[in-house]
Scaffold this motif. Structure first.
Motif, PDB file in Angstrom:
ATOM      1  N   THR A   7      -8.646  -6.886 -49.042  1.00 51.57           N
ATOM      2  CA  THR A   7      -8.576  -8.345 -49.146  1.00 51.57           C
ATOM      3  C   THR A   7      -7.780  -8.728 -50.381  1.00 51.57           C
ATOM      4  O   THR A   7      -7.979  -8.156 -51.462  1.00 51.57           O
ATOM      5  CB  THR A   7      -9.987  -8.949 -49.215  1.00 51.57           C
ATOM      6  OG1 THR A   7     -10.699  -8.600 -48.035  1.00 51.57           O
ATOM      7  CG2 THR A   7      -9.920 -10.468 -49.316  1.00 51.57           C
ATOM      8  N   ALA A  45      -7.198 -13.293 -47.778  1.00 46.01           N
ATOM      9  CA  ALA A  45      -6.650 -12.777 -46.524  1.00 46.01           C
ATOM     10  C   ALA A  45      -6.820 -11.269 -46.496  1.00 46.01           C
ATOM     11  O   ALA A  45      -6.840 -10.609 -47.548  1.00 46.01           O
ATOM     12  CB  ALA A  45      -5.182 -13.147 -46.364  1.00 46.01           C
ATOM     13  N   GLN A  46      -6.931 -10.729 -45.294  1.00 44.60           N
ATOM     14  CA  GLN A  46      -7.138  -9.290 -45.111  1.00 44.60           C
ATOM     15  C   GLN A  46      -5.884  -8.651 -44.526  1.00 44.60           C
ATOM     16  O   GLN A  46      -5.317  -9.163 -43.556  1.00 44.60           O
ATOM     17  CB  GLN A  46      -8.323  -9.037 -44.186  1.00 44.60           C
ATOM     18  CG  GLN A  46      -8.711  -7.569 -44.064  1.00 44.60           C
ATOM     19  CD  GLN A  46      -9.862  -7.370 -43.094  1.00 44.60           C
ATOM     20  OE1 GLN A  46      -9.662  -7.235 -41.901  1.00 44.60           O
ATOM     21  NE2 GLN A  46     -11.085  -7.337 -43.629  1.00 44.60           N
ATOM     22  N   THR A  68      -8.672 -15.415 -44.218  1.00 44.25           N
ATOM     23  CA  THR A  68     -10.107 -15.560 -43.973  1.00 44.25           C
ATOM     24  C   THR A  68     -10.630 -16.871 -44.562  1.00 44.25           C
ATOM     25  O   THR A  68     -11.818 -17.159 -44.469  1.00 44.25           O
ATOM     26  CB  THR A  68     -10.874 -14.366 -44.574  1.00 44.25           C
ATOM     27  OG1 THR A  68     -10.517 -14.212 -45.956  1.00 44.25           O
ATOM     28  CG2 THR A  68     -10.514 -13.083 -43.834  1.00 44.25           C
ATOM     29  N   SER A  87      -9.092 -16.296 -39.045  1.00 43.02           N
ATOM     30  CA  SER A  87      -9.892 -15.121 -38.678  1.00 43.02           C
ATOM     31  C   SER A  87      -9.015 -13.883 -38.716  1.00 43.02           C
ATOM     32  O   SER A  87      -7.830 -13.939 -38.395  1.00 43.02           O
ATOM     33  CB  SER A  87     -10.498 -15.279 -37.283  1.00 43.02           C
ATOM     34  OG  SER A  87      -9.474 -15.398 -36.307  1.00 43.02           O
ATOM     35  N   ALA A  88      -9.629 -12.769 -39.109  1.00 47.94           N
ATOM     36  CA  ALA A  88      -8.967 -11.467 -39.047  1.00 47.94           C
ATOM     37  C   ALA A  88      -9.430 -10.753 -37.788  1.00 47.94           C
ATOM     38  O   ALA A  88     -10.501 -11.055 -37.256  1.00 47.94           O
ATOM     39  CB  ALA A  88      -9.303 -10.645 -40.281  1.00 47.94           C
TER      40      ALA A  88
END
Length: 227
Positions: A69, A130-131, A176, A189-190
């Motif tokens: 992340t 964010a991932q 995310t 969404s991831a």
């Protein structure tokens, strides 16, 4: 005088059975390899979930940043994005793809029924997380984009459209947190990290079929030679 049993030996059946046996064992072995790969993938995802977010600079230094992340400080409300045709929970729509310091960023899903897009905002929004996830290049038969609308996750074409400089990364950052907190239609969404892991069952199935084939061949051979 020739041996009548040797004359009755089913050479064609033997060759076909050996070929089928080799294929079944190979498929079973391949599933064992897939099992090991999937277990490693799940372990990496679970380990990364417990780590704190890092900066984009630190993320770029990692040899394989998947599942990590990162904190994004880019002002997504005031920069361009493209739309990727998608389906989420059985609902058609698009995913908004933007960029941040040379990375493609998937901002989230918007239902097809929502045609309005938010206006640009004069002030930057707070940083979001964010991932990083690895994405595969689209196949040769993937449909080409139509202007701002994409029908395959073509990172190279998206980067060119968005004016992203530098080499195309094999990773996309999936937001995310929402880049437009006031816009409820956007769902960041991831991809789910709860991977299905059925490879052991598949391997046992292939190896079971191989054993059944051996048993069937032996029974048929005995019947052939004793008839």
């Amino acid at each position: 005088m020739s041996d009548p049993k040797a004359a009755r030996f089913p050479w064609g059946l033997t060759v076909a059975s050996l070929f089928a046996l080799g294929l079944l064992v190979s498929l079973g072995g391949w599933q064992v390899q897939r099992l090991q790969w999937k277990q490693d993938l799940i372990a990496r995802a679970e380990a990364a979930a417990g780590l704190p977010p890092v900066s984009l600079e630190a993320l770029a230094q990692m040899p394989d940043p998947e599942f990590r992340t990162a904190v994004l400080a880019c002002d997504f409300q005031n920069q361009p994005y493209v739309e990727l045709q998608s389906i989420q929970d059985g609902q058609p729509g698009v995913r908004l793809i933007s960029s941040c310091d040379g990375w493609l960023v998937d901002l989230g899903f918007v239902p097809e029924a929502v045609s309005a897009r938010p206006a640009q905002q004069p002030a930057a929004i707070p940083a979001i997380t964010a991932q990083a996830r690895r994405v595969e290049a689209p196949g040769a038969f993937a449909p080409p984009p139509e202007g701002n609308r994409f029908y395959a996750r073509d990172s190279g074409a998206m980067s060119r459209t968005l004016g992203v400089e530098g080499p195309v990364r094999p990773y996309v950052l999936f937001a995310t947190g929402s880049a437009w907190p006031q816009w409820q239609a956007l769902t960041p969404s991831a991809p789910p990290a709860a991977f299905s892991n059925n490879h052991l069952g598949y391997a046992l199935t292939w190896f079971g079929l191989a054993l059944a084939l051996v048993g069937f061949y032996i029974a048929l051979l005995r019947r052939k030679l004793t008839s």
